[in-house]
Design a protein around this motif. Structure first.
Motif, short mmCIF file in Angstrom:
data_model
loop_
_atom_site.label_atom_id
_atom_site.label_comp_id
_atom_site.label_asym_id
_atom_site.label_seq_id
_atom_site.Cartn_x
_atom_site.Cartn_y
_atom_site.Cartn_z
N GLU A 179 40.12 35.29 28.98
CA GLU A 179 40.10 36.65 28.44
C GLU A 179 38.92 37.45 29.01
N ARG A 182 39.59 38.55 32.56
CA ARG A 182 40.42 39.77 32.58
C ARG A 182 39.55 41.01 32.42
N TRP A 185 37.54 41.71 35.59
CA TRP A 185 38.32 42.30 36.68
C TRP A 185 38.90 43.67 36.32
N SER A 186 38.69 44.11 35.08
CA SER A 186 39.17 45.43 34.68
C SER A 186 38.20 46.53 35.08
N GLN A 197 34.42 42.32 38.68
CA GLN A 197 35.21 41.63 39.69
C GLN A 197 34.41 40.50 40.35
N ASP A 218 47.40 38.80 28.08
CA ASP A 218 46.99 39.92 28.92
C ASP A 218 46.34 39.42 30.21
N ALA A 219 45.58 38.35 30.09
CA ALA A 219 44.97 37.77 31.29
C ALA A 219 46.04 37.24 32.23
N ASP A 222 47.58 39.85 34.37
CA ASP A 222 46.72 40.48 35.38
C ASP A 222 47.03 39.85 36.74
N PRO A 223 47.41 40.65 37.73
CA PRO A 223 47.83 40.07 39.01
C PRO A 223 46.72 39.31 39.73
N ILE A 225 44.15 37.60 38.35
CA ILE A 225 43.94 36.31 37.69
C ILE A 225 45.13 35.39 37.93
N CYS A 226 46.32 35.94 37.80
CA CYS A 226 47.51 35.11 37.93
C CYS A 226 47.72 34.62 39.36
#
Length: 320
Positions: A179, A182, A185-186, A197, A218-219, A222-223, A225-226
């Motif tokens: 979390e 995420r 990186w936001s 980041q 939500d994490a 996130d492209p 993280i995924c």
């Protein structure tokens, strides 16, 4: 008479041989010059007990293990499980420090010795923490963000490279690590200041999909993280629920990274290991053989997916 001469000749020969051997022994390098001794590895910097104050007033107690690679040093934050503490990690911090990494190991709020809150007399306790305090751990004003602020000062002093940040989370700590990543990186990059980041590697030990309202959905959406962050999932396969959670998480990441399993290790950024034990989370470090294995595997992952990658050092504070 002849016998006496022979005895004298024999004695002279023996003396000659003895003297020759003696001088050969003296002149041999092993005698005249001491054999070069292996250089002892330089002593590692001693760990430091530190206090970190969150923006919402919680005093976190933590241990910091300085790295040895200057601006190339990988910084790592260890996040323990529910009702645990930094002591749960046992020898992992020392093992990682021996690789040159810098490790910050906090007691998260309500755990260990991190129970004091500014303006409150009653200490925080893990089991009775209000929901807001749980949400705050990976939040903007919370624990992981405060740990990053501590590391920013070390980064700008040239002691580590925050742009190679790695998080290791156990059970509850794995949820918080995802979390907060995420959140990290936001933050969009600014023209004059790098504000986020930074997370480049995640080690998730016995992860679940939620902890007391903190969700990872939500994490997972996130492209970055995924798809992009180096990811290592570890789980004890002896407990079906933990194994199902880990399998599901790995399958989700795998869909975002098709073909990963066919790549050589140096080209991969997703790894999964099932351990032959019913223990989960940091409890796996309580077994010496497992502890040794986990320390080695985690260190190898960090080297492969974070240390060996090119993420340049960036100064964080701007001078006026």
């Amino acid at each position: 008479m002849e016998s006496n001469r022979n005895r004298k000749k024999t004695a002279i020969k023996i003396s000659t041989i003895f003297v020759s051997c003696f001088f050969c022994l003296l002149l041999s390098p092993g005698v005249l010059v001491a054999a070069p001794q292996e250089k002892e590895a330089p002593a590692l910097p001693a760990p430091e007990e530190v206090e970190i104050i969150t923006r919402d007033g919680v005093k976190l107690l933590a241990t910091f293990y300085p790295g040895t690679g200057g601006k190339e040093t990988v910084p790592i934050i260890l996040l323990h499980g529910f009702e645990g503490s930094r002591a749960d990690w046992r020898s992992l911090p020392e093992s990682l420090q021996q690789r040159g990494y810098a490790i910050l190991v906090p007691d998260l709020r309500g755990h260990g010795r991190s129970t004091q809150v500014d303006g409150m007399q009653r200490p925080l306790e893990a089991r009775s923490m209000p929901q807001a305090a749980v949400y705050a751990i990976p939040g903007e004003a919370g624990d992981v963000e405060a740990c990053k602020k501590f590391l920013i000062a070390k980064n700008d002093a040239g002691e580590l490279n925050l742009n190679k940040l790695c998080l290791i989370g156990s059970e509850m700590g794995a949820v918080m690590a995802l979390e907060w990543s995420r959140l990290d990186w936001s933050w969009p990059p600014l023209p004059t200041y790098k504000q986020g980041q930074d997370v480049k590697g995640l080690v998730l030990i016995s992860p679940s999909w939620a902890f007391r309202g903190v969700q990872i959905r939500d994490a997972m959406a996130d492209p970055v993280i995924c798809r992009d962050i180096g990811m290592y999932i570890l789980v004890g396969e002896g407990k079906s629920k933990a194994l199902r959670n880990a399998n599901r998480l790995y399958s989700t990441f795998l869909r975002c990274r098709p073909g990963t399993e066919d790549l050589e290790p140096a080209q991969r950024n997703l790894f999964y290991r099932k351990i032959d034990t019913s223990l989960q989370g940091a409890e796996m470090f309580s077994i010496p053989a497992l502890e040794s294995l986990l320390c080695e595997k985690i260190a190898n992952f960090i080297k492969l997916c974070v240390e060996n990658k090119s993420f340049p050092w960036v100064k964080r504070t701007q001078e006026l």
